[in-house]
Design an enzyme around this catalytic site. Structure first.
Site, PDB file in Angstrom:
ATOM      1  N   ASN A 106       0.830  -1.150  -0.038  1.00 19.03           N
ATOM      2  CA  ASN A 106       0.067   0.114   0.055  1.00 19.03           C
ATOM      3  C   ASN A 106       0.968   1.250   0.160  1.00 19.03           C
ATOM      4  O   ASN A 106       1.499   1.552   0.840  1.00 19.03           O
ATOM      5  CB  ASN A 106      -0.923   0.068   1.025  1.00 19.03           C
ATOM      6  CG  ASN A 106      -1.625   1.185   1.596  1.00 19.03           C
ATOM      7  OD1 ASN A 106      -1.731   1.946   0.727  1.00 19.03           O
ATOM      8  ND2 ASN A 106      -2.478   1.290   2.697  1.00 19.03           N
ATOM      9  N   TRP A 107       1.101   1.889  -1.167  1.00 16.66           N
ATOM     10  CA  TRP A 107       1.933   3.251  -1.466  1.00 16.66           C
ATOM     11  C   TRP A 107       1.333   4.420  -0.687  1.00 16.66           C
ATOM     12  O   TRP A 107       2.173   5.180  -0.260  1.00 16.66           O
ATOM     13  CB  TRP A 107       2.255   3.408  -2.831  1.00 16.66           C
ATOM     14  CG  TRP A 107       2.857   2.340  -3.540  1.00 16.66           C
ATOM     15  CD1 TRP A 107       3.263   1.179  -3.058  1.00 16.66           C
ATOM     16  CD2 TRP A 107       3.164   2.398  -5.001  1.00 16.66           C
ATOM     17  NE1 TRP A 107       3.824   0.299  -4.176  1.00 16.66           N
ATOM     18  CE2 TRP A 107       3.916   1.206  -5.243  1.00 16.66           C
ATOM     19  CE3 TRP A 107       3.374   3.558  -6.003  1.00 16.66           C
ATOM     20  CZ2 TRP A 107       4.470   0.930  -6.494  1.00 16.66           C
ATOM     21  CZ3 TRP A 107       3.685   3.255  -7.164  1.00 16.66           C
ATOM     22  CH2 TRP A 107       4.433   1.942  -7.408  1.00 16.66           C
ATOM     23  N   LYS A 108       0.176   4.261  -0.324  1.00 16.29           N
ATOM     24  CA  LYS A 108      -0.661   5.335   0.122  1.00 16.29           C
ATOM     25  C   LYS A 108      -0.297   6.794  -0.711  1.00 16.29           C
ATOM     26  O   LYS A 108      -0.323   6.542  -1.887  1.00 16.29           O
ATOM     27  CB  LYS A 108      -0.066   5.615   1.516  1.00 16.29           C
ATOM     28  CG  LYS A 108      -0.244   4.544   2.664  1.00 16.29           C
ATOM     29  CD  LYS A 108      -0.175   4.520   3.997  1.00 16.29           C
ATOM     30  CE  LYS A 108      -0.213   3.356   4.573  1.00 16.29           C
ATOM     31  NZ  LYS A 108      -0.225   3.415   6.192  1.00 16.29           N
ATOM     32  N   HIS A 166      -9.794   1.307   5.093  1.00 16.62           N
ATOM     33  CA  HIS A 166      -8.377   1.526   5.732  1.00 16.62           C
ATOM     34  C   HIS A 166      -8.653   2.307   6.757  1.00 16.62           C
ATOM     35  O   HIS A 166      -9.533   3.438   6.656  1.00 16.62           O
ATOM     36  CB  HIS A 166      -7.386   1.906   4.617  1.00 16.62           C
ATOM     37  CG  HIS A 166      -6.211   1.950   5.359  1.00 16.62           C
ATOM     38  ND1 HIS A 166      -5.615   3.001   6.102  1.00 16.62           N
ATOM     39  CD2 HIS A 166      -5.088   1.165   4.890  1.00 16.62           C
ATOM     40  CE1 HIS A 166      -4.307   2.649   6.388  1.00 16.62           C
ATOM     41  NE2 HIS A 166      -3.948   1.475   5.759  1.00 16.62           N
ATOM     42  N   GLU A 197      -6.864   4.618   7.785  1.00 20.21           N
ATOM     43  CA  GLU A 197      -6.689   6.318   7.363  1.00 20.21           C
ATOM     44  C   GLU A 197      -7.752   6.875   6.919  1.00 20.21           C
ATOM     45  O   GLU A 197      -8.196   8.054   6.941  1.00 20.21           O
ATOM     46  CB  GLU A 197      -5.537   6.382   6.564  1.00 20.21           C
ATOM     47  CG  GLU A 197      -4.368   6.169   7.379  1.00 20.21           C
ATOM     48  CD  GLU A 197      -3.165   5.505   6.724  1.00 20.21           C
ATOM     49  OE1 GLU A 197      -3.194   5.586   5.493  1.00 20.21           O
ATOM     50  OE2 GLU A 197      -2.039   4.986   7.363  1.00 20.21           O
ATOM     51  N   GLU A 231      -5.379  -4.802  10.759  1.00 24.73           N
ATOM     52  CA  GLU A 231      -4.662  -3.887  10.877  1.00 24.73           C
ATOM     53  C   GLU A 231      -4.753  -2.856  12.129  1.00 24.73           C
ATOM     54  O   GLU A 231      -5.659  -2.016  12.293  1.00 24.73           O
ATOM     55  CB  GLU A 231      -4.511  -2.730   9.753  1.00 24.73           C
ATOM     56  CG  GLU A 231      -4.232  -3.376   8.509  1.00 24.73           C
ATOM     57  CD  GLU A 231      -3.597  -2.430   7.337  1.00 24.73           C
ATOM     58  OE1 GLU A 231      -2.401  -2.567   6.994  1.00 24.73           O
ATOM     59  OE2 GLU A 231      -4.058  -1.244   7.214  1.00 24.73           O
ATOM     60  N   GLY A 249       2.328   2.317  10.792  1.00 25.68           N
ATOM     61  CA  GLY A 249       3.184   3.537  10.472  1.00 25.68           C
ATOM     62  C   GLY A 249       4.010   3.802  11.729  1.00 25.68           C
ATOM     63  O   GLY A 249       4.570   4.865  11.840  1.00 25.68           O
ATOM     64  N   SER A 286       3.397  -1.960  10.398  1.00 25.34           N
ATOM     65  CA  SER A 286       4.713  -2.217  10.610  1.00 25.34           C
ATOM     66  C   SER A 286       5.240  -3.499  10.234  1.00 25.34           C
ATOM     67  O   SER A 286       6.246  -3.996  10.985  1.00 25.34           O
ATOM     68  CB  SER A 286       5.105  -1.810  12.195  1.00 25.34           C
ATOM     69  OG  SER A 286       4.653  -0.330  12.249  1.00 25.34           O
ATOM     70  N   GLY A 316       2.813  -1.172   4.113  1.00 28.60           N
ATOM     71  CA  GLY A 316       2.918   0.291   3.967  1.00 28.60           C
ATOM     72  C   GLY A 316       4.259   0.677   3.635  1.00 28.60           C
ATOM     73  O   GLY A 316       4.943   0.752   2.609  1.00 28.60           O
ATOM     74  N   GLY A 317       4.960   1.306   4.712  1.00 27.09           N
ATOM     75  CA  GLY A 317       6.152   1.864   4.547  1.00 27.09           C
ATOM     76  C   GLY A 317       7.151   1.061   3.885  1.00 27.09           C
ATOM     77  O   GLY A 317       8.167   1.358   2.913  1.00 27.09           O
TER      78      GLY A 317
HETATM   79  P1  PGA Z   1       2.518   0.206   7.612  1.00 25.10           P
HETATM   80  O1  PGA Z   1       1.277   0.514   6.812  1.00 25.10           O
HETATM   81  O2  PGA Z   1       3.201  -0.936   6.853  1.00 25.10           O
HETATM   82  O3  PGA Z   1       3.589   1.539   7.184  1.00 25.10           O
HETATM   83  O4  PGA Z   1       2.475   0.101   9.187  1.00 25.10           O
HETATM   84  C1  PGA Z   1       0.453  -0.599   6.890  1.00 25.10           C
HETATM   85  C2  PGA Z   1      -0.834  -0.087   6.135  1.00 25.10           C
HETATM   86  O5  PGA Z   1      -1.279   0.795   6.600  1.00 25.10           O
HETATM   87  O6  PGA Z   1      -1.260  -0.589   5.242  1.00 25.10           O
END
Ligand code: PGA
Length: 248
Positions: A9-11, A94, A96, A166, A172, A211, A232-233
């Site tokens: 997930n590049w966000k 998600h 966010e 999640e 993050g 994470s 994500g990251g």
């Molecule tokens: P993260 O993000 O790996 O940076 O914690 C995961 C996500 O929100 O899908």
């Protein structure tokens, strides 16, 4: 047999050049070592969906879609458009989106309905806040999310669903749920799915997100009910992302 999935997930990251070179590095890495049994997905921001080819090796996912089919919704993207650009998956719910855009389970339920109608597989995210875990409400929260998002679907339809657990406090933050905490919740989610789908719940992939890094992926993915990750990251770096794919 459940599908093993690693989705990046590049966000809201990457410009055209960096994004395309990241995908090509991932593709090259996958060619060097065949990972036939792991489905690899990237979920870039919308504009990339028109320029990245969905290949056998790397499937495309959107990060969101609108809950209406089409019409006067300036700035939004419909599910049918995603399908026409080769998107096989779409992340929905998600945290966010819930936190910053006020998405509710009811909207998410509409989104899932449209995704299933147009043949795009929803990657449905659920998970509790830190205070909910600390006050022992995490199972209750996740149960409500699962039940309201999945309400009204037939069990055959739900076979197209991917779930991502999640915990919000792990996204993050560098704090990962322990493999035991994650497995406990994944087993609980599967039990909730089984209440609707019976034995077919065994066929739904449940991903862990929050994470995930090359140094913790193996322990997480070794758990019985963890079928992969939503990353994500670490998905913004080809070496890390490939190492996570490798850790099965
Ligand atoms: P993260 O993000 O790996 O940076 O914690 C995961 C996500 O929100 O899908």
């Amino acid at each position: 047999m459940r599908e093993k999935i690693v989705a990046g997930n590049w966000k809201m990251n990457m410009n055209r050049e960096d994004g395309l070179s990241l995908v090509s590095e991932i593709q090259k890495g996958l060619q060097r070592e065949t990972k036939a049994d792991v489905k690899v997905i990237v979920a870039p921001p919308y504009p990339f969906l028109g320029v990245i080819d969905s290949s056998n090796q790397v499937k495309l996912s959107a990060q969101n879609c609108h809950q209406e089919e089409s019409g006067a919704y300036t700035g939004e993207v419909a599910t049918s458009m995603l399908k026409s650009f080769g998107c096989d998956y779409c992340i929905v719910g998600h945290s966010e989106r819930r936190q910053y855009f006020g998405e509710t389970d009811r909207y998410i339920n509409h989104k899932i309905e449209l995704l299933l109608k147009y043949g795009v597989k929803p990657i449905y995210c659920c998970g509790e806040l830190l205070e909910e875990r600390e006050s022992g409400k995490h199972f209750e929260v996740v149960e409500t999310q699962i039940q309201s998002a999945l309400q009204g679907f037939k069990k055959e339809e739900l076979l197209n669903l991917v779930v991502a657990y999640e915990p919000v406090w792990a996204i993050g933050t560098g704090k990962t749920a322990s493999p035991e905490q994650a497995q406990e919740m994944h087993a609980f989610i599967r039990e909730k799915l089984a209440q609707v789908m019976g034995e077919d719940a065994e066929r739904v992939s449940i991903l862990y997100g929050g994470s995930v890094k090359p140094n913790n992926a193996n322990e997480l993915f070794s758990q019985k009910d963890i079928d992969g990750g939503l990353i994500g990251g670490a998905s913004l770096n080809a070496t890390d992302f490939l190492a996570i794919i490798d850790s099965f």
